[in-house]
Write a protein that holds these residues in place. Structure first.
Motif, PDB file in Angstrom:
ATOM      1  N   ALA B 251       0.843  -1.195   0.000  1.00  0.00           N
ATOM      2  CA  ALA B 251       0.000   0.000   0.000  1.00  0.00           C
ATOM      3  C   ALA B 251       0.878   1.245   0.000  1.00  0.00           C
ATOM      4  O   ALA B 251       0.613   2.219  -0.717  1.00  0.00           O
ATOM      5  N   TYR B 252       1.959   1.193   0.760  1.00  0.00           N
ATOM      6  CA  TYR B 252       2.859   2.342   0.796  1.00  0.00           C
ATOM      7  C   TYR B 252       3.479   2.577  -0.577  1.00  0.00           C
ATOM      8  O   TYR B 252       3.676   3.717  -0.997  1.00  0.00           O
ATOM      9  N   LEU B 253       3.779   1.480  -1.290  1.00  0.00           N
ATOM     10  CA  LEU B 253       4.376   1.614  -2.615  1.00  0.00           C
ATOM     11  C   LEU B 253       3.477   2.447  -3.533  1.00  0.00           C
ATOM     12  O   LEU B 253       3.942   3.167  -4.395  1.00  0.00           O
ATOM     13  N   ILE B 254       2.168   2.299  -3.359  1.00  0.00           N
ATOM     14  CA  ILE B 254       1.244   3.012  -4.232  1.00  0.00           C
ATOM     15  C   ILE B 254       0.986   4.425  -3.722  1.00  0.00           C
ATOM     16  O   ILE B 254       0.980   5.400  -4.470  1.00  0.00           O
ATOM     17  N   VAL B 255       0.800   4.527  -2.419  1.00  0.00           N
ATOM     18  CA  VAL B 255       0.401   5.815  -1.851  1.00  0.00           C
ATOM     19  C   VAL B 255       1.610   6.719  -1.621  1.00  0.00           C
ATOM     20  O   VAL B 255       1.517   7.939  -1.724  1.00  0.00           O
ATOM     21  N   GLY B 256       2.749   6.113  -1.334  1.00  0.00           N
ATOM     22  CA  GLY B 256       3.890   6.913  -0.905  1.00  0.00           C
ATOM     23  C   GLY B 256       4.876   7.262  -1.994  1.00  0.00           C
ATOM     24  O   GLY B 256       5.988   7.693  -1.713  1.00  0.00           O
ATOM     25  N   VAL B 257       4.462   7.078  -3.254  1.00  0.00           N
ATOM     26  CA  VAL B 257       5.455   7.246  -4.319  1.00  0.00           C
ATOM     27  C   VAL B 257       5.654   8.688  -4.763  1.00  0.00           C
ATOM     28  O   VAL B 257       6.498   8.952  -5.610  1.00  0.00           O
ATOM     29  N   VAL B 258       4.874   9.613  -4.205  1.00  0.00           N
ATOM     30  CA  VAL B 258       4.859  10.990  -4.725  1.00  0.00           C
ATOM     31  C   VAL B 258       6.262  11.534  -4.972  1.00  0.00           C
ATOM     32  O   VAL B 258       6.601  11.943  -6.081  1.00  0.00           O
ATOM     33  N   LEU B 259       7.099  11.487  -3.941  1.00  0.00           N
ATOM     34  CA  LEU B 259       8.431  12.090  -4.062  1.00  0.00           C
ATOM     35  C   LEU B 259       9.266  11.397  -5.128  1.00  0.00           C
ATOM     36  O   LEU B 259       9.924  12.031  -5.940  1.00  0.00           O
ATOM     37  N   VAL B 260       9.207  10.064  -5.120  1.00  0.00           N
ATOM     38  CA  VAL B 260      10.015   9.311  -6.075  1.00  0.00           C
ATOM     39  C   VAL B 260       9.572   9.637  -7.501  1.00  0.00           C
ATOM     40  O   VAL B 260      10.395   9.835  -8.404  1.00  0.00           O
ATOM     41  N   GLU B 261       8.263   9.745  -7.691  1.00  0.00           N
ATOM     42  CA  GLU B 261       7.755  10.084  -9.026  1.00  0.00           C
ATOM     43  C   GLU B 261       8.229  11.463  -9.458  1.00  0.00           C
ATOM     44  O   GLU B 261       8.584  11.686 -10.616  1.00  0.00           O
ATOM     45  N   VAL B 262       8.242  12.367  -8.514  1.00  0.00           N
ATOM     46  CA  VAL B 262       8.668  13.728  -8.852  1.00  0.00           C
ATOM     47  C   VAL B 262      10.147  13.733  -9.231  1.00  0.00           C
ATOM     48  O   VAL B 262      10.544  14.324 -10.225  1.00  0.00           O
ATOM     49  N   VAL B 263      10.956  13.030  -8.462  1.00  0.00           N
ATOM     50  CA  VAL B 263      12.395  13.002  -8.739  1.00  0.00           C
ATOM     51  C   VAL B 263      12.667  12.443 -10.129  1.00  0.00           C
ATOM     52  O   VAL B 263      13.459  12.990 -10.886  1.00  0.00           O
ATOM     53  N   PHE B 264      11.969  11.362 -10.476  1.00  0.00           N
ATOM     54  CA  PHE B 264      12.249  10.720 -11.757  1.00  0.00           C
ATOM     55  C   PHE B 264      11.340  11.214 -12.878  1.00  0.00           C
ATOM     56  O   PHE B 264      11.325  10.645 -13.967  1.00  0.00           O
ATOM     57  N   VAL B 265      10.538  12.261 -12.589  1.00  0.00           N
ATOM     58  CA  VAL B 265       9.589  12.800 -13.561  1.00  0.00           C
ATOM     59  C   VAL B 265       8.776  11.671 -14.189  1.00  0.00           C
ATOM     60  O   VAL B 265       8.650  11.563 -15.411  1.00  0.00           O
ATOM     61  N   TYR B 266       8.240  10.828 -13.333  1.00  0.00           N
ATOM     62  CA  TYR B 266       7.468   9.682 -13.800  1.00  0.00           C
ATOM     63  C   TYR B 266       5.994  10.064 -13.841  1.00  0.00           C
ATOM     64  O   TYR B 266       5.456  10.599 -12.874  1.00  0.00           O
ATOM     65  N   PRO B 267       5.322   9.821 -14.955  1.00  0.00           N
ATOM     66  CA  PRO B 267       3.928  10.270 -15.086  1.00  0.00           C
ATOM     67  C   PRO B 267       2.954   9.395 -14.323  1.00  0.00           C
ATOM     68  O   PRO B 267       2.138   8.706 -14.922  1.00  0.00           O
ATOM     69  N   GLY B 268       3.020   9.413 -13.003  1.00  0.00           N
ATOM     70  CA  GLY B 268       2.109   8.611 -12.201  1.00  0.00           C
ATOM     71  C   GLY B 268       1.106   9.502 -11.488  1.00  0.00           C
ATOM     72  O   GLY B 268       0.999  10.696 -11.759  1.00  0.00           O
ATOM     73  N   LEU B 269       0.410   8.910 -10.531  1.00  0.00           N
ATOM     74  CA  LEU B 269      -0.613   9.657  -9.794  1.00  0.00           C
ATOM     75  C   LEU B 269      -0.008  10.762  -8.939  1.00  0.00           C
ATOM     76  O   LEU B 269      -0.614  11.800  -8.722  1.00  0.00           O
ATOM     77  N   GLY B 270       1.178  10.519  -8.433  1.00  0.00           N
ATOM     78  CA  GLY B 270       1.804  11.459  -7.503  1.00  0.00           C
ATOM     79  C   GLY B 270       1.936  12.848  -8.098  1.00  0.00           C
ATOM     80  O   GLY B 270       1.540  13.841  -7.475  1.00  0.00           O
ATOM     81  N   GLN B 271       2.462  12.875  -9.312  1.00  0.00           N
ATOM     82  CA  GLN B 271       2.658  14.164 -10.000  1.00  0.00           C
ATOM     83  C   GLN B 271       1.357  14.942 -10.108  1.00  0.00           C
ATOM     84  O   GLN B 271       1.274  16.116  -9.755  1.00  0.00           O
ATOM     85  N   ILE B 272       0.320  14.262 -10.589  1.00  0.00           N
ATOM     86  CA  ILE B 272      -0.937  14.970 -10.836  1.00  0.00           C
ATOM     87  C   ILE B 272      -1.572  15.403  -9.527  1.00  0.00           C
ATOM     88  O   ILE B 272      -2.219  16.447  -9.442  1.00  0.00           O
ATOM     89  N   LEU B 273      -1.315  14.625  -8.474  1.00  0.00           N
ATOM     90  CA  LEU B 273      -1.873  14.991  -7.170  1.00  0.00           C
ATOM     91  C   LEU B 273      -1.232  16.284  -6.680  1.00  0.00           C
ATOM     92  O   LEU B 273      -1.915  17.183  -6.172  1.00  0.00           O
ATOM     93  N   VAL B 274       0.076  16.367  -6.858  1.00  0.00           N
ATOM     94  CA  VAL B 274       0.779  17.587  -6.458  1.00  0.00           C
ATOM     95  C   VAL B 274       0.223  18.802  -7.233  1.00  0.00           C
ATOM     96  O   VAL B 274      -0.101  19.845  -6.655  1.00  0.00           O
TER      97      VAL B 274
END
Lengths: 545, 318
Positions: B251-274
């Motif tokens: 669950a953490y892998l899905i919910v907690g990825v925001v920072l990692v997605e931002v660092v790697f500019v990965y087009p996941g949920l984290g970016q759009i949430l920010v």
């Protein structure tokens, strides 16, 4: 080929505690021939199990073999590599543990666990092992030998599990089996079947065995020779019959003598006063299942009522109901003629005070973080409102009463007491409330015989001095003989027989009482053989599958 | 079998009930935000007519409970409404991003779970040895660093230094699986390092807890090899706590990825949430919260059910 199978010489074993190695076994010799059964007896802490496991080259965690030699069939076990030992264990030396319920892996079926050793040791293929298992299950008289192996451990009764474990130990046809108190956790009627099964199969395959137990009467049935251990040292060894008939050492004689304690009849029975406690048509249980089914019991002031029965008969449930821990679903309770509220919480503090309980496991009944003075002082404060100096004086009086020196013990922690001393503290805690009725729930069954006898004598003395009434729950007939005035025999939640001790213990008996009494092992090496003959070849008291 | 079915059914119902309560909380929390959404979005200078039109378009004039139920009804079939910020349907906006986030989480889990369980078992087997200590302290070190720090270290070594993997995980829909796995390798490794320690330590502890039990001693005394004792006799009985900690970490892998997605500019949920939070795009925030909550609840539900099944007493009643 020589007959000698196992030779242990001058064995020293140490255990690590408080960063120090402390001796557990201090130079014991042990020899065993093929097909011979050695009984190893002694009290707890004597080092029986440690010595038995050492015969497999094994020690429990935190222990080590620090000296001596062990030769099994010519092979040195002390210097052997772990791999060499592993190949012996299970294949040529097998082990049967005390609690079969704990020693079977709950995740696998019995037959899977049976087959593991022979398959992994390369003795048989899985298919061979499986059909062999059925053969052994049949020999050891398990019901439905074809199917019982496909059950999980929790689906099988304790006595059946213990037999299944014996069969499992036999799987590779070992030369030696270590039996570590295999029947201690079982009821007497179940014990008989397991003893008969073990003896039969060990004789049939001419397997040598080391039979560890603290019960002399049991070892008398099983062993060819007996070795007595005391605090890691050998007291004496001789053939079973010699040992029983003619023990040499004082310590051995004292073990034999334990069963002699007999309580004198009570000084004053208060028959004229009316009953102290009355249970009428009591039913109680957990959830929808009734454990107690219509119990009627009257207890006279100043007497000891022994409640006997096997596990599951409802003895402890009855104690919980009387204490108010388990509100009954029907019936009523009367104390001194007045009705008792069903739930303990509804009872006024003064009524709670009058009924106290002493538990089986003194170890877990004492808070390990409290000092003795706090443990005994708590009920003094709670029930009697004693404080400060008055409380302190009373704690000292109580400690003197239970024969512990106040100066020495008042500030100790429970971990600094022996088992018997802990149980004494539990008694003092119950007495602190100044009760008139005490429930003793298997208070001596976790103790060694000599210590247990001391507790029984203490309880007897206190009863005389303080006019106490006891309900004494036990499964041990010897204890009943020594302390009871009245006996209540329970089975499956009903009272099958009750009356004065003399009446219950003299024939004719109710059928269940007869079974119970005849199942208690006697100190006669021919007792089991005789009993089995008498009951016929088939023993069928256990519930069918 | 009936008892186990009824237990599972009960858990399912409780899970659904929890999820339903969560929808109410999410919806109510957004409702309670101060200020008027229309004014917030259109600014103070907006005319009455444009505000009215905005409210009409987003159904803001209907009573709260009506809006809640139509939102809930939509959410069940995957329609989360319209983004306030750019007026596009949210499902279209976040659909492939949700898939990307789940892909990355699954990728990381495919590494982390087996590594954690096996190394936990090895640590239990060699308990107290140098191997055990090195493993325990290195995994502990890995969770002690913030995830972006680990991400940058990995980029520094494997991307800037060795040049093996790209530092940007810019995947798109048309990309093949191999290419995708290659580009997301570094973020997946970052996540693996972060979740490894908990799972490994729990596996180790759960197994060590059992090693003093009579049936483990019995297995040793039957002459079973040490590794088999751990893997075959201890592990199945230690599954329940391990499953639970794995579910929490997934669950953490899905919910907690925001920072990692931002660092790697990965087009996941984290970016759009920010983005949505900074734009006050409340409908998108609602949708993302709901997806996160549902993931948590479903994973825990799964862990519960697996733990029940792992218990032979329940699976094979008397």
């Amino acid at each position: 080929m020589t007959d000698l199978l196992l030779e242990m010489k001058d064995i020293h074993i140490e255990g690590r505690s408080d960063r120090q190695w402390k001796p557990i076994i201090k130079g014991v010799d042990l020899t065993l021939n093929r097909g011979e059964i050695l009984g190893l007896i002694g009290e707890s802490g004597a080092g029986k199990s440690t010595l038995g496991l050492a015969a497999m080259g094994y020690t429990k965690g935190g222990c080590r073999i620090s000296g001596g030699s062990i030769h099994f069939d010519g092979q040195d076990l002390v210097g052997a590599s772990n791999e060499a030992l592993r190949q012996l264990r299970g294949a040529r030396i097998a082990y049967v543990a005390q609690s079969a319920a704990a020693a079977f892996n709950p995740a696998y079926r019995l037959i899977d666990q049976y087959c593991e050793a022979p398959v992994k040791h390369g003795v048989m293929s899985r298919a061979e092992a499986q059909s062999d298992a059925v053969q052994l299950y049949r020999k050891i008289r398990l019901p439905n030998p074809e199917d019982i192996g496909f059950r999980y451990p929790h689906q099988v009764s304790g006595g059946q599990l213990q037999r299944a474990m014996t069969a499992m130990a036999m799987a590779c046809r070992p030369d030696l089996i270590i039996f570590d108190e295999p029947t201690t956790a079982l009821d007497v009627t179940t014990q008989i079947e397991v003893l008969a099964a073990i003896r039969g199969i060990v004789r049939e395959y001419n397997t040598a065995a080391i039979y560890i137990t603290h019960d002399l009467a049991v070892v008398a049935q099983m062993a060819d020779k007996i070795k007595v251990l005391l605090r890691g040292e050998e007291v004496e060894e001789s053939s079973a019959r010699d040992m029983l008939a003619n023990p040499q050492q004082d310590y051995t004689k004292s073990l034999w003598a334990v069963r002699d304690f007999r309580r004198a009849p009570p000084a004053a029975r208060h028959l004229d006063e009316g009953p102290l406690l009355e249970i009428r048509d009591m039913t109680a249980g957990y959830g929808a299942v009734d454990i107690l089914k219509g119990i009627n019991l009257t207890i006279t002031r100043g007497t000891t009522v022994a409640v006997v029965g096997e596990s599951g008969s409802g003895k402890s449930t009855m104690a919980r109901v009387v204490m108010g821990l388990l509100p009954p679903s029907g019936g009523s309770l009367h104390h001194n003629g007045a009705a008792l509220p069903k739930s303990g919480k509804q009872r006024p503090r003064d009524l709670q005070r009058h009924i106290q309980m002493i538990h089986q496991m003194a170890d877990t009944a004492l808070n390990p973080k409290h000092r003795i003075k706090d443990i005994i002082g708590r009920p003094l404060e709670f029930f009697l409102g004693l404080k400060g100096r008055a409380k302190d004086v009373r704690i000292r009086e109580l400690l003197t009463l239970i024969e512990l020196d106040p100066d020495e013990f008042i500030n100790r922690m429970p971990s600094e007491l022996s088992g018997g001393q802990k149980q004494r503290v539990c008694i003092a805690r119950a007495l602190a409330a100044e009760p008139d009725f005490i429930i003793c729930d298997e208070v001596t069954s976790a103790l060694d015989q000599l210590v247990a006898e001391g507790i029984l004598r203490l309880l007897d003395r206190l009863q005389r001095e303080m006019d106490l009434t006891y309900m004494f729950i036990t499964h041990d007939i010897a204890t009943v003989r020594s302390i009871a005035d009245e006996v209540v025999v329970m089975q499956n939640g009903v009272i099958v027989e009750q009356g004065p001790k003399e009446t219950i213990f003299s024939p004719p008996h109710a059928p269940y009482t007869e079974l119970l009494l005849s199942s208690v092992p006697e100190m006669d090496p021919d007792w089991l053989t005789g009993l089995l003959k008498e009951r016929g070849a088939v023993v069928t008291s256990e519930e069918p599958l | 079998m009936n008892s186990i079915l009824s237990i599972i059914l009960k858990r399912l119902l409780i899970g659904l009930l929890t999820l339903w309560i969560v929808t109410i909380i999410i919806f109510a929390a957004i409702e309670l935000l101060p200020g008027d959404i229309a004014t917030e979005m259109l600014g103070q200078a907006a005319t009455e007519e444009s505000l009215a039109a905005f409210r009409e378009k987003f159904d803001l004039n209907r009573p709260v409970h009506e809006r809640y139920f139509s939102w809930l009804g939509g959410a069940i079939i995957g329609d989360f409404g319209i983004s306030l910020a750019n007026q596009r349907p949210i499902s279209e906006l976040i659909g492939h991003r949700v898939a990307n986030t789940f892909f990355l989480a699954g990728y990381a889990a495919a590494f982390a779970v087996p590594i954690a369980v096996v190394s936990g078992m090895l640590a239990a087997l060699y308990n107290g040895s140098v191997f055990d200590r090195v493993l325990s302290s290195s995994t502990l070190a890995a969770i002690s660093f913030p995830e972006f720090f680990i991400a940058y270290i990995l980029i520094l070594i494997f991307s800037v230094g060795l040049g093996w993997f790209p530092s940007l995980a810019n995947v798109d829909v048309d990309m093949g699986l191999g290419e995708r796995l290659y580009r997301t390798f570094l973020p997946a490794m970052t996540l693996t390092l972060i979740v490894l320690a908990y799972m490994m330590r729990m596996t180790r502890a759960a197994i060590l807890n059992l090693l003093a039990l009579p049936y483990i001693e019995m297995a040793h005394l039957k002459g079973i090899k040490r590794w088999r004792v751990i893997a075959v006799h201890a592990l199945p009985n230690a599954l329940a706590p391990i499953i639970n900690v794995i579910a929490l970490n997934l669950a953490y892998l899905i919910v907690g990825v925001v920072l990692v997605e931002v660092v790697f500019v990965y087009p996941g949920l984290g970016q759009i949430l920010v983005d949505a939070v900074s734009n006050r795009d409340v409908t998108v925030v609602q949708a993302a919260c709901l997806i996160f909550a549902a993931t948590y609840i479903l994973l825990n539900l799964l862990a519960d059910i697996l733990s029940i099944i792992a218990n032979p007493r329940l699976l094979h009643p008397r």
